[in-house]
Design an enzyme around this catalytic site. Structure first.
Site, PDB file in Angstrom:
ATOM      1  N   PRO A  32       0.787  -1.224   0.000  1.00 27.51           N
ATOM      2  CA  PRO A  32       0.000   0.000   0.000  1.00 27.51           C
ATOM      3  C   PRO A  32       0.826   1.285   0.000  1.00 27.51           C
ATOM      4  CG  PRO A  32      -0.197  -1.175   2.086  1.00 27.51           C
ATOM      5  CD  PRO A  32       0.495  -2.092   1.133  1.00 27.51           C
ATOM      6  N   ASN A  33       0.325   2.222  -0.785  1.00 23.93           N
ATOM      7  CA  ASN A  33       0.836   3.595  -0.895  1.00 23.93           C
ATOM      8  C   ASN A  33       2.129   3.703  -1.695  1.00 23.93           C
ATOM      9  OD1 ASN A  33      -1.262   4.871   0.685  1.00 23.93           O
ATOM     10  ND2 ASN A  33      -0.387   3.829   2.441  1.00 23.93           N
ATOM     11  N   ARG A  40       5.102  11.976  -3.222  1.00 24.07           N
ATOM     12  CA  ARG A  40       4.898  12.517  -1.867  1.00 24.07           C
ATOM     13  C   ARG A  40       6.080  12.096  -0.987  1.00 24.07           C
ATOM     14  NH1 ARG A  40      -0.603  13.519  -0.764  1.00 24.07           N
ATOM     15  NH2 ARG A  40       0.161  14.444   1.152  1.00 24.07           N
ATOM     16  N   TYR A  45      11.218   8.844   1.097  1.00 26.20           N
ATOM     17  CA  TYR A  45      11.198   7.793   0.070  1.00 26.20           C
ATOM     18  C   TYR A  45      11.891   8.180  -1.242  1.00 26.20           C
ATOM     19  CZ  TYR A  45       7.849   5.808   3.324  1.00 26.20           C
ATOM     20  OH  TYR A  45       7.256   5.303   4.457  1.00 26.20           O
ATOM     21  N   ASN A  96       8.174  -5.629  -1.135  1.00 23.96           N
ATOM     22  CA  ASN A  96       8.091  -4.526  -0.180  1.00 23.96           C
ATOM     23  C   ASN A  96       6.615  -4.447   0.206  1.00 23.96           C
ATOM     24  OD1 ASN A  96       7.911  -2.216   1.289  1.00 23.96           O
ATOM     25  ND2 ASN A  96       9.089  -0.944  -0.131  1.00 23.96           N
ATOM     26  N   ALA A  99       3.137  -1.019   4.685  1.00 21.60           N
ATOM     27  CA  ALA A  99       2.719  -1.112   6.092  1.00 21.60           C
ATOM     28  C   ALA A  99       2.222  -2.512   6.464  1.00 21.60           C
ATOM     29  CB  ALA A  99       1.640  -0.076   6.376  1.00 21.60           C
ATOM     30  N   HIS A 102       4.173  -4.897   8.883  1.00 16.74           N
ATOM     31  CA  HIS A 102       4.099  -4.852  10.347  1.00 16.74           C
ATOM     32  C   HIS A 102       2.795  -5.412  10.894  1.00 16.74           C
ATOM     33  CE1 HIS A 102       7.331  -2.185   9.286  1.00 16.74           C
ATOM     34  NE2 HIS A 102       6.494  -1.327   8.731  1.00 16.74           N
ATOM     35  N   ASP A 109       1.602 -16.021   5.885  1.00 14.46           N
ATOM     36  CA  ASP A 109       1.115 -17.383   5.599  1.00 14.46           C
ATOM     37  C   ASP A 109       1.219 -17.695   4.108  1.00 14.46           C
ATOM     38  OD1 ASP A 109       0.597 -17.831   8.253  1.00 14.46           O
ATOM     39  OD2 ASP A 109      -1.568 -17.492   8.109  1.00 14.46           O
ATOM     40  N   GLU A 120      12.995  -9.432   1.153  1.00 16.25           N
ATOM     41  CA  GLU A 120      12.169  -8.314   1.651  1.00 16.25           C
ATOM     42  C   GLU A 120      12.946  -7.016   1.488  1.00 16.25           C
ATOM     43  OE1 GLU A 120      11.102  -8.986   5.732  1.00 16.25           O
ATOM     44  OE2 GLU A 120      10.376  -6.943   6.042  1.00 16.25           O
ATOM     45  N   HIS A 122      12.876  -2.700   2.043  1.00 14.36           N
ATOM     46  CA  HIS A 122      12.276  -1.457   2.526  1.00 14.36           C
ATOM     47  C   HIS A 122      13.138  -0.299   2.057  1.00 14.36           C
ATOM     48  CE1 HIS A 122       9.382  -3.602   4.833  1.00 14.36           C
ATOM     49  NE2 HIS A 122      10.347  -4.381   5.265  1.00 14.36           N
ATOM     50  N   ILE A 123      12.493   0.685   1.497  1.00  9.48           N
ATOM     51  CA  ILE A 123      13.218   1.847   0.980  1.00  9.48           C
ATOM     52  C   ILE A 123      13.868   2.619   2.130  1.00  9.48           C
ATOM     53  CG2 ILE A 123      12.932   4.047  -0.244  1.00  9.48           C
ATOM     54  CD1 ILE A 123      10.444   2.651  -1.614  1.00  9.48           C
ATOM     55  N   SER A 124      13.094   2.838   3.174  1.00  9.76           N
ATOM     56  CA  SER A 124      13.610   3.578   4.337  1.00  9.76           C
ATOM     57  C   SER A 124      14.248   2.613   5.329  1.00  9.76           C
ATOM     58  CB  SER A 124      12.467   4.341   5.015  1.00  9.76           C
ATOM     59  OG  SER A 124      11.506   3.434   5.547  1.00  9.76           O
ATOM     60  N   ARG A 129      13.146   4.396  12.496  1.00 10.51           N
ATOM     61  CA  ARG A 129      11.852   5.083  12.531  1.00 10.51           C
ATOM     62  C   ARG A 129      11.040   4.639  13.764  1.00 10.51           C
ATOM     63  NH1 ARG A 129       9.280   4.851   6.667  1.00 10.51           N
ATOM     64  NH2 ARG A 129       7.987   6.490   7.618  1.00 10.51           N
ATOM     65  N   ARG A 133       7.483   0.091  13.398  1.00 12.96           N
ATOM     66  CA  ARG A 133       8.059  -0.368  12.123  1.00 12.96           C
ATOM     67  C   ARG A 133       9.231  -1.329  12.338  1.00 12.96           C
ATOM     68  NH1 ARG A 133       5.643   3.197   8.345  1.00 12.96           N
ATOM     69  NH2 ARG A 133       5.212   5.216   9.293  1.00 12.96           N
TER      70      ARG A 133
HETATM   71  O1  CA2 Z   1      10.494   1.853   3.781  1.00 16.38           O
HETATM   72  C1  CA2 Z   1       9.667   1.172   3.181  1.00 16.38           C
HETATM   73  O2  CA2 Z   1       9.838   0.757   2.048  1.00 16.38           O
HETATM   74  C2  CA2 Z   1       8.321   0.868   3.845  1.00 16.38           C
HETATM   75  O3  CA2 Z   1       7.964  -0.467   3.499  1.00 16.38           O
HETATM   76  C3  CA2 Z   1       7.337   1.847   3.268  1.00 16.38           C
HETATM   77  C4  CA2 Z   1       5.965   1.776   3.915  1.00 16.38           C
HETATM   78  C5  CA2 Z   1       6.055   1.831   5.423  1.00 16.38           C
HETATM   79  O4  CA2 Z   1       4.775   1.634   6.006  1.00 16.38           O
HETATM   80  C6  CA2 Z   1       7.018   0.791   5.965  1.00 16.38           C
HETATM   81  O5  CA2 Z   1       7.104   0.911   7.358  1.00 16.38           O
HETATM   82  C7  CA2 Z   1       8.391   0.958   5.357  1.00 16.38           C
HETATM   83  C8  CA2 Z   1       5.096   2.940   3.449  1.00 16.38           C
HETATM   84  C9  CA2 Z   1       4.979   3.058   1.976  1.00 16.38           C
HETATM   85  C10 CA2 Z   1       4.416   4.392   1.656  1.00 16.38           C
HETATM   86  O6  CA2 Z   1       5.014   4.839   0.481  1.00 16.38           O
HETATM   87  C11 CA2 Z   1       4.917   6.148   0.183  1.00 16.38           C
HETATM   88  C12 CA2 Z   1       5.736   6.601  -0.822  1.00 16.38           C
HETATM   89  C13 CA2 Z   1       5.710   7.918  -1.158  1.00 16.38           C
HETATM   90  C14 CA2 Z   1       4.838   8.791  -0.521  1.00 16.38           C
HETATM   91  C15 CA2 Z   1       4.021   8.329   0.463  1.00 16.38           C
HETATM   92  C16 CA2 Z   1       4.043   6.995   0.819  1.00 16.38           C
END
Ligand code: CA2
Length: 167
Positions: A32-33, A40, A45, A96, A99, A102, A109, A120, A122-124, A129, A133
């Protein structure tokens, strides 16, 4: 079932050698997102989009005979269905889960029912954080985890996948 594809000629014009390589498909699943990538929150990110991620994964995989199918969904059930599809369609999964990382025992499963390598990404740097997370259900299944390398993490995961699939 993996597709077998011809990868063309290798060597210079003086020594053309027809090489038959095996193309293996790797699914790069995004939760998601992540469709908002590059649009954004660039301070967290970065400025690259998911289309940039796809292009970079393709470029990283191509020399290793790896084809990339990159998918993104905001729906948990869709990600689970794609993991099920990967059971017969993909040699490996890079995921990836956003959210859902978590929260989702259901994605964990589904990954347990998948037999190939799972990486796996994660960008961040999730460990730098909020504490919620710091725990990942997906890590209980993943063969490796990359976090905090920006979108370069996807490319590194493709290279690691190439190594794992080469045996
Ligand atoms: O760091 C990551 O890749 C995450 O998987 C990104 C998730 C976050 O919930 C994880 O804890 C870490 C959130 C993805 C949201 O992506 C966005 C990208 C640009 C702008 C807004 C949200």
């Amino acid at each position: 079932m993996q597709r077998i594809a011809m990868r063309g000629f290798v060597g210079g014009p003086a020594a053309p050698t027809l090489e038959f390589g095996v193309t293996q498909t790797v699914h790069v699943l995004n939760g998601p997102n992540l469709n908002l990538l590059g649009k954004r929150e660039p301070e967290i990110y970065g400025r690259d989009t998911l289309a940039d991620v796809e292009a970079r994964c393709r470029a990283a995989g191509e020399p290793h005979g790896i084809a990339i199918r990159l998918l993104q969904s905001n729906a948990e059930h869709q990600i689970i269905d794609w993991i099920h599809e990967a059971r017969t369609e993909a040699a490996g999964i890079i995921i990836n889960p956003g959210a859902f990382t978590h929260t989702s025992i259901a994605i964990l499963d589904a990954l347990h029912a998948y037999e190939g390598p799972v990486l796996e990404v994660h960008i961040s740097n999730v460990h730098k954080r909020e504490s919620f997370r710091h725990h990942s259900y997906v890590s209980l299944r993943a063969d490796g985890v990359i976090a905090g390398f920006g979108i370069q993490g996807y490319e590194l995961a493709v290279l690691r996948m190439a190594r794992l699939l080469a045996g």
